[in-house]
Design a protein around this motif. Sequence first.
Motif, PDB file in Angstrom:
ATOM      1  N   VAL A 106       0.838  -1.051  -0.005  1.00 49.81           N
ATOM      2  CA  VAL A 106       0.007  -0.074   0.079  1.00 49.81           C
ATOM      3  C   VAL A 106       0.702   1.198  -0.146  1.00 49.81           C
ATOM      4  CG1 VAL A 106      -1.685   1.198   1.037  1.00 49.81           C
ATOM      5  CG2 VAL A 106      -1.767  -1.265   1.435  1.00 49.81           C
ATOM      6  N   GLN A 166      -7.767   4.890   0.860  1.00 43.19           N
ATOM      7  CA  GLN A 166      -6.714   4.041   1.447  1.00 43.19           C
ATOM      8  C   GLN A 166      -7.452   2.918   2.169  1.00 43.19           C
ATOM      9  OE1 GLN A 166      -4.270   4.193   0.097  1.00 43.19           O
ATOM     10  NE2 GLN A 166      -2.578   5.323   1.274  1.00 43.19           N
ATOM     11  N   ILE A 170      -6.065  -0.906   1.543  1.00 42.37           N
ATOM     12  CA  ILE A 170      -5.612  -1.839   2.585  1.00 42.37           C
ATOM     13  C   ILE A 170      -6.444  -3.123   2.509  1.00 42.37           C
ATOM     14  CG2 ILE A 170      -5.551  -2.288   5.057  1.00 42.37           C
ATOM     15  CD1 ILE A 170      -5.163   0.881   5.235  1.00 42.37           C
ATOM     16  N   MET A 183       3.597  -1.090   3.881  1.00 41.55           N
ATOM     17  CA  MET A 183       2.977  -0.087   3.770  1.00 41.55           C
ATOM     18  C   MET A 183       3.905   1.468   3.575  1.00 41.55           C
ATOM     19  SD  MET A 183      -0.323  -0.806   6.070  1.00 41.55           S
ATOM     20  CE  MET A 183      -1.474   0.521   5.381  1.00 41.55           C
ATOM     21  N   LEU A 202      -6.615   1.298  10.830  1.00 40.00           N
ATOM     22  CA  LEU A 202      -5.522   0.412  10.739  1.00 40.00           C
ATOM     23  C   LEU A 202      -5.123  -0.541  11.882  1.00 40.00           C
ATOM     24  CD1 LEU A 202      -3.482  -1.125   8.772  1.00 40.00           C
ATOM     25  CD2 LEU A 202      -1.786   0.856   9.154  1.00 40.00           C
TER      26      LEU A 202
END
Length: 282
Positions: A106, A166, A170, A183, A202
Amino acid sequence: MMLFKKKQETITDDKAGNRLEARVSRSKIYGKGVTRIYKSKKHDILAIDNVDFEILDNEFVSIVGPSGCGKSTLIRMIGGLDDITSGSIILNDRILDGPGADRGMVFQTYTLFPWMTVEENIRFGLKIKKMPVKEADKIVDKYLELIGLTQFRKSLPNQLSGGMKQRVAIARSLANNPEVLLMDEPFGALDPQTKANMQLCLRQIWQVEKPTIIFITHDIEEAVFLSQRVYVMSSRPGRIIADIPVYLDHKRTLDIKDTPEFIRIRKNINTILHSGLDEDEL
């Protein structure tokens, strides 16, 4: 500074009564002597200098360092997107020599397919694997719920905010069940409030799914909030100069950033980062 040491334990065979020595590694992924030199006609540039690192299975580790220290170069080498000049990176006892589905990535920029819906973006890797539709449906539904975007499943990326994009990126990576999620400053372009919300999202995803995550950031506070450990890199040529454990509550809320222990860890990392010295030298 030696950061990696192979673990050993003694295994006893009860039936035979024999004691067998077995080399057992808890490492998911590790690097030994990783070096990257960029060659040019005028002169060579040593970007990464003899780096050792170790990430355990299901561990969340962040890497911080000054701009230009080689953080992104290191994670690109782990992802197989950049060549290693010398040394090696090993995932599950296999030396990595290029990109692979065992690593998801990512980036800071939104890499969603603009012509695909949220649902289709998450499904993309599963479709490439030719996973049966019903099985893929369950995985897509699971991650839509996990990132809180079930109601946006039919939306296109241009209809989403930066933080929502985002979250989809993910989810798309995790849906493929990678061995390691890489990431590279994924929240760097977000406004402070959205960034804080994404950190919380996250962290909650990691607490539920327990993927192995390597997270690059220049934000010390972000690294401490998200991680179990933080590696600190020196300025170029990049070396790992500290390995800082983060002993905070497993279930974290944003309020933890105001606690004395959080502030102590953040200040310690900041001191090491700005001194440029190994933690043993301070």
